[in-house]
Design an enzyme around this catalytic site. Structure first.
Site, PDB file in Angstrom:
ATOM      1  N   ASP A  61       0.852  -1.042   0.123  1.00 26.38           N
ATOM      2  CA  ASP A  61      -0.102   0.103   0.012  1.00 26.38           C
ATOM      3  C   ASP A  61       1.007   1.309   0.094  1.00 26.38           C
ATOM      4  O   ASP A  61       1.571   1.517   0.906  1.00 26.38           O
ATOM      5  CB  ASP A  61      -0.886  -0.024   1.233  1.00 26.38           C
ATOM      6  CG  ASP A  61      -1.784   1.136   1.263  1.00 26.38           C
ATOM      7  OD1 ASP A  61      -2.203   1.392   0.357  1.00 26.38           O
ATOM      8  OD2 ASP A  61      -1.878   1.747   2.558  1.00 26.38           O
ATOM      9  N   THR A  94      -3.134   5.127  -3.791  1.00 27.17           N
ATOM     10  CA  THR A  94      -2.262   5.851  -3.292  1.00 27.17           C
ATOM     11  C   THR A  94      -0.901   5.911  -4.146  1.00 27.17           C
ATOM     12  O   THR A  94      -0.158   6.820  -3.921  1.00 27.17           O
ATOM     13  CB  THR A  94      -2.189   5.475  -1.717  1.00 27.17           C
ATOM     14  OG1 THR A  94      -1.866   4.009  -1.724  1.00 27.17           O
ATOM     15  CG2 THR A  94      -3.281   5.927  -0.828  1.00 27.17           C
ATOM     16  N   THR A  95      -0.515   4.779  -4.432  1.00 25.09           N
ATOM     17  CA  THR A  95       0.544   4.474  -5.378  1.00 25.09           C
ATOM     18  C   THR A  95       0.510   5.183  -6.610  1.00 25.09           C
ATOM     19  O   THR A  95       1.407   6.128  -6.892  1.00 25.09           O
ATOM     20  CB  THR A  95       0.759   3.112  -5.486  1.00 25.09           C
ATOM     21  OG1 THR A  95       0.511   2.214  -4.444  1.00 25.09           O
ATOM     22  CG2 THR A  95       2.255   2.887  -6.026  1.00 25.09           C
ATOM     23  N   ASP A 387      -8.842  -0.800   1.908  1.00 22.89           N
ATOM     24  CA  ASP A 387      -8.799  -0.135   0.833  1.00 22.89           C
ATOM     25  C   ASP A 387     -10.155  -0.404  -0.163  1.00 22.89           C
ATOM     26  O   ASP A 387     -10.724   0.539  -0.564  1.00 22.89           O
ATOM     27  CB  ASP A 387      -7.483  -0.513  -0.021  1.00 22.89           C
ATOM     28  CG  ASP A 387      -6.366   0.172   0.358  1.00 22.89           C
ATOM     29  OD1 ASP A 387      -6.437   0.913   1.415  1.00 22.89           O
ATOM     30  OD2 ASP A 387      -5.324   0.154  -0.392  1.00 22.89           O
TER      31      ASP A 387
END
Lengths: 527, 535
Positions: A61, A94-95, A387
């Site tokens: 994550d 998020t990445t 997530d």
């Protein structure tokens, strides 16, 4: 004649080109760091904390990785910040957001080197971002009206999100768990009411969703282990000695006998309180605070199940599921709403005993029990599931859906490319650069999967020049595939947030032409 | 030189510990001071104008701030040099007084110092330079008044106000949606303005930010937002036609301020005390309920028991609300802040059309909106943005825009932006210089040259040829006798600022010139710097 030092001793100042270089390099380093975790074949990172015990986290994550880094470069901090915000706001991507911002800056660096003013680049990026967003808006699919299809969409989104995580082996199983849990929320985004309990042991497949509520507590000794038609009073009150709260009160006596008297009075008071509680006609009492032995015994005598020390979230959730209210005074039994459930029993998961409330009135809350081989595995599974839950709950509110697998990036890149051709002036270079940065995301996905990214992306681009193409990268078979058939979907809200935050961050870093680092604050030397 | 002799010829020391102090005197001192003043100005120079760049500042604790606002940059820079600190003060006082033009004032002071250095080298006494600057600043001040326009606006026609705010915002990172932000700022100011007295109390405008969403979602709320949630999770999340009791006393047992002890020495006393305690809570909640309140906002905490009683009586409550917010709520809802339960009456309750709790994002962030208040004089600007730095920068930008709007309401004179006012002043000062006999003439001319620094920096930051552009604009101003010609920063194609709608407030400009001159005068008068040396 010496010029006075302007800044404090250890402060540093970097200007112009050097400042820009420093921030570009910092930002790109961060982007490269998380780049390899992108996509279904992305790799994980091991993080070892510097704290006591050097605890280890294994994760995929982006937000978690970046959160744990100690970064000195100020530009890198901007990227960490956007990934954190992405996590708070939509929970996933998020990445991607960091990788996109990094790519944008990489392209911007080239433009700056070829003597284009940062402000020109920024205005080009803005136009491109706007155009890309509109391109996505045109292509969204909204199945809100059709409940059946909508659920299918949710399923697909959950699978896509989970496929890049540790849960990818059992993604169908977990996608179903997540979708079921979110559907129970009925449109609320309050993920608080979904409880995740982690119990080591078993395999990931053994994880399950429980419709009722599971409280990670033991039932007091000598109290009934199983209650049917339970009436529950959820409370937040002191069940040790009920202190006198009036300030400054103290006991001052002159003989032992008096002490004994007061002690009795105290006991009497507690007995009264317990009696009052029992008078509510309950057979289960859950308290947030401690319950001392004496009242516990009284409850046991009355055949009431007393559970102490439930955490605050647990209490709130319990109140939510059973429909009771959290009480702190017990003088008016008629006005307090009691919670109700069909069955309370002690169950065993692995080696631990838990209390299970089933047949609850309001079905909003539920519990997901995660099983897995090791605590690390469980932690990562929880993050992944979180997530997925976040994305799903956001999608329930904003039901617009896009295909995944690099499809949205290609759609945006195509639209942005066309805009570049129409735009006169230097800005068109910046717009072109934006489209290159967008294409970098499918390229990275392919690279991480060990595929020939140049070949695949070229094919993809060709596919996208046909009208209404649904082509994306099919990582499993290693070719270009139809995303509609493969059932790879992503939420529009996530993509939009990625696009906008990444552009905003890149813009912010580009505008900087000077970095002033103040002298670090002197700490008390403890060494 | 710190050694002197008394009338008997015995030496004594004036300055102790010679070797531990460094000392600069005379021209050296002035030059060193000027150099550090210039260094500060040089840092800010590139931030000027719509194409100005930002600075990234890392605080001693490692927090990062990215900003374009002169006052903020200097504030966070943590400078060491004494003269640099003067410059920081200068920009801060511009910030307090006007709120905008904080970068310009420092750049101006820097260029005045630069000119002064040249004059010093030619042997002109610093005091004469200071006097010359003083005269010149007066000329510029009057000239500004002369070229200023009155511009008319009314509550219905706010377009000119919006235009001026847009000029301020265009140099910030938020210029992407400067139009909507400018409108928000103007609306907010108009909501709280006292047109009779021509005064605006900016305290009534609360600027609140929350990370997430996008800048376009920023909105103006005619009411108050409190970053709190209901004290009990099961209280209603939405209340219509709320009657609000605003309390500054806690829902807790009383704590008399005088020292006292309550001694319990018998069972009866123990029991009466207990009953009294229960009564006390009951009483508090009952008093609130009796006066007809449907929402309690309290500055302090609640006891668990009180919390439940409130819940039980269906009286939603918010706890730990800050003092400033409490005041704003009182103003907005027309309620009175009540310090004791005994003093609660129906008249003292505030009224709001709608109170609701709203959740954001995936974390459990909740905020309470108090809207449709009986008195909409207090408003909130609620900023959304991609990250924390963005929000902070937007807050600063909005603050600047609010200040500009307020200044316009106080005094509706404007001058044109884009450096046109400075160029015009420079021409006027230059022309006036010849009339002054004496050395001051040189100083006045130097002042005129210094004024050119701002348009020059603007042109430079916009990627234009600074000297070429400046001379072209200057000759155009003289030829056409049009003082609206400025630097065309945005490459629009015309350099008539009237057409580009680039305005600045008259008082802002005047203040800039006065403040910059004052500080420069002060710096010039220093001829001896004594500082403890590093050890």
């Amino acid at each position: 004649m010496a010029i006075d030092k302007l800044l404090k001793d250890e402060a540093t100042e970097e200007k112009g080109e050097r400042a820009r270089m420093a921030s570009f390099i910092g930002a790109m380093a961060i982007a490269d760091l998380v780049k390899t975790t992108l996509g279904p074949k992305g790799m994980d990172k091991i993080l070892q904390s510097t704290g006591r015990g050097h605890s280890v986290t294994v994760t995929n994550d982006g937000a978690t990785i970046l959160k744990s880094l100690h970064i000195d470069n100020p530009a890198a901090k901007v990227l960490v910040d956007i990934s954190k915000v992405q996590d708070d706001e939509v929970g996933d991507g998020t990445t991607s957001v960091v990788v996109l911002a990094g790519e944008l800056l990489r392209e911007a660096e080239k433009l700056v080197n070829s003597k284009i003013h940062p402000m020109t680049i920024i205005s080009g990026f803005r136009m491109a971002a706007e155009c890309a967003r509109n391109a996505l808006l045109e292509k969204v699919v909204d199945n809100k009206m059709d409940a059946e299809k909508f659920k299918e969409d949710l399923m697909k989104i959950a699978m896509t999100t989970l496929s890049s995580k540790i849960l990818s082996q059992d993604k169908e199983h977990f996608a179903k768990l997540a979708v079921d849990a979110v559907m129970r929320l009925k449109g609320s985004t309050n993920l608080e009411s979904i409880q995740i309990i982690k119990k080591p042991g078993g395999s990931l497949k053994d994880s399950f969703l429980d419709e009722g509520f599971i409280l990670d507590k033991k039932i007091g000794v000598g109290q009934p282990k199983r209650i049917e038609d339970a009436k529950i009073l959820v409370a937040n009150t002191a069940m040790d000695t009920d202190k006198v709260k009036i300030y400054g009160a103290r006991v001052r006596v002159d003989s032992m006998a008096k002490v004994a008297e007061i002690e009795t009075a105290e006991k009497e008071k507690m007995r009264e309180k317990v009696q009052k509680i029992i008078n509510h006609g309950i057979n289960c009492f859950v308290n947030r605070q401690l319950i001392y032995n004496f009242p516990e015994e009284l409850f046991a005598d009355a055949g009431v199940l007393a559970i102490e020390h439930a955490d605050f979230d647990g209490i709130e959730r319990l109140a939510l599921v059973t429909g009771g209210e959290i009480a702190s005074t017990f003088d008016n039994p008629e006005s307090v709403k009691l919670g109700y459930c069909k069955l309370i029993e002690e169950i065993m998961i692995g080696e631990d005993k838990l209390i299970h409330f089933s047949g609850v009135e309001m079905g909003k809350a539920c519990t997901i029990v995660l099983r897995g081989a090791s605590p690390h595995m469980l932690d990562e599974a929880e993050r992944s599931l979180h997530d997925a839950l976040c994305v799903l709950s956001q999608t329930v509110n904003d039901s617009r859906v896009l295909f995944g697998g690099g499809w949205p990036e290609m759609v945006m890149a195509k639209a942005v490319d066309e805009l570049a051709k129409r735009t006169p002036g230097k800005r068109s270079h910046a717009i072109e650069a934006f489209s290159r940065a967008l294409v970098a995301i499918p390229t990275t996905i392919a690279d991480n999967a060990g595929l020939d990214s140049a070949e695949l992306v070229a094919q993809l681009r060709a596919e996208h020049h046909k009208e209404e193409s649904r082509a994306g990268i099919d990582v499993i078979s290693g070719s270009v595939g139809d995303m509609g058939e493969l059932g790879i979907s992503e939420a529009f809200k996530v993509k939009q947030a990625v696009l906008l935050s990444a552009t905003e961050a890149a813009e912010m870093i580009l505008r900087v032409d000077e970095i002033i680092t103040c002298a670090p604050r002197k700490r008390e030397d403890r060494m | 030189m710190a050694l002197a002799f008394d009338e008997f010829g015995r030496p004594f020391i004036i300055l102790r510990e010679q070797d531990q102090k460094t000392r600069l005197r005379g021209l050296d001192a002035q030059k060193s001071n000027i150099a550090s003043g210039k260094a500060v100005a040089r840092i800010l120079r590139t931030s000027l104008g719509p194409k100005g760049m930002d600075k990234m500042l890392q605080s001693p604790d490692g927090d990062v701030t990215i900003t374009n606002d002169g006052a903020t940059i200097l504030d966070l820079m943590d400078v060491d040099s004494q003269i640099a600190k003067l410059m920081v003060e200068l920009s801060r006082s511009q910030d307090y007084e006007i709120g905008d033009g904080t970068t310009g004032v420092v750049v101006m002071a820097g260029s005045l110092l630069e000119q002064a250095e040249k004059l010093l080298e030619r042997g002109i006494h610093p005091i004469r330079i200071a006097e010359g600057y003083e005269m010149a600043s007066r000329i510029a001040f009057e000239h500004l008044e002369h070229i200023a326009h009155k511009f008319e606006f009314s509550a219905t026609d706010v377009e000119p106000l919006v235009q001026t705010c847009m000029t301020t915002l265009s140099s910030k990172i938020v210029n992407r949606c400067k139009r909507s932000l400018a409108e928000i700022a103007v609306k907010a100011v108009l909501a709280v303005v006292d047109l009779e007295r021509k005064d605006v109390n900016l305290d009534l405008i609360k600027v609140e930010g929350k990370v997430g969403g996008k800048l376009e979602d920023t909105e103006l709320i005619y009411g108050i937002i409190v970053d709190k949630d209901m004290s009990h999770p099961q209280m209603p999340k939405q209340i219509e036609d709320a009657k609000i009791a605003i309390l500054t006393c806690p829902f807790e047992p009383p704590k008399p301020k005088t020292k006292h002890k309550v001694d319990i020495d018998s069972v009866e006393k123990f029991q009466t005390l207990r009953q009294q305690e229960q009564m006390y809570f009951d009483d508090m909640v009952k008093k609130c309920k009796d006066v007809g309140a449907t929402l309690v906002i309290c500055q302090w905490g609640f006891d668990d028991e009180a919390n439940h009683l409130l819940m039980n009586r269906n009286l939603p409550a918010v706890r730990w609300v800050g003092g400033v917010e409490l005041e704003l709520i009182a103003i907005a809802t027309g309620g009175r802040i009540v310090p004791r339960f005994q003093e609660l009456t129906t008249e003292k309750l505030g009224k709001a059309g709608l109170v609701r709790e709203k959740a954001f994002g995936t974390t459990k962030d909740r905020m309470i909106y108090i809207e449709h208040c009986s008195n909409s004089r207090a408003v909130t600007i609620f900023i959304r943005g991609g990250n924390k730095m963005m929000i902070e920068e937007t807050k600063r930008s909005i603050h600047d825009a609010l200040c500009v709007a307020r200044n316009l309401i106080r005094n509706n004179s404007i001058v044109y932006g884009g450096g046109s006012a400075e160029i015009s002043c420079s021409i006027a000062v230059e022309a006036a210089a010849d009339k002054y006999p004496g050395v001051e003439q040189y100083a006045i001319r130097a002042f005129a040259d210094a004024l050119d620094a701002i348009p020059m920096a603007l042109a430079e930051n916009s990627g234009l040829q600074p000297i070429e552009t400046l001379s072209a604009v200057k000759s155009q101003q003289i030829k056409e006798n049009n003082h609206c010609c400025g630097i065309d920063c945005n490459d629009v194609g015309t350099n008539d600022m009237l057409e580009q709608n680039v305005f600045e407030t008259l008082i802002g400009k005047q203040q800039q010139i006065l403040l910059a001159t004052q500080v420069v005068k002060m710096i010039l008068k220093i001829d001896d710097v004594i500082s403890p040396s590093d050890y």
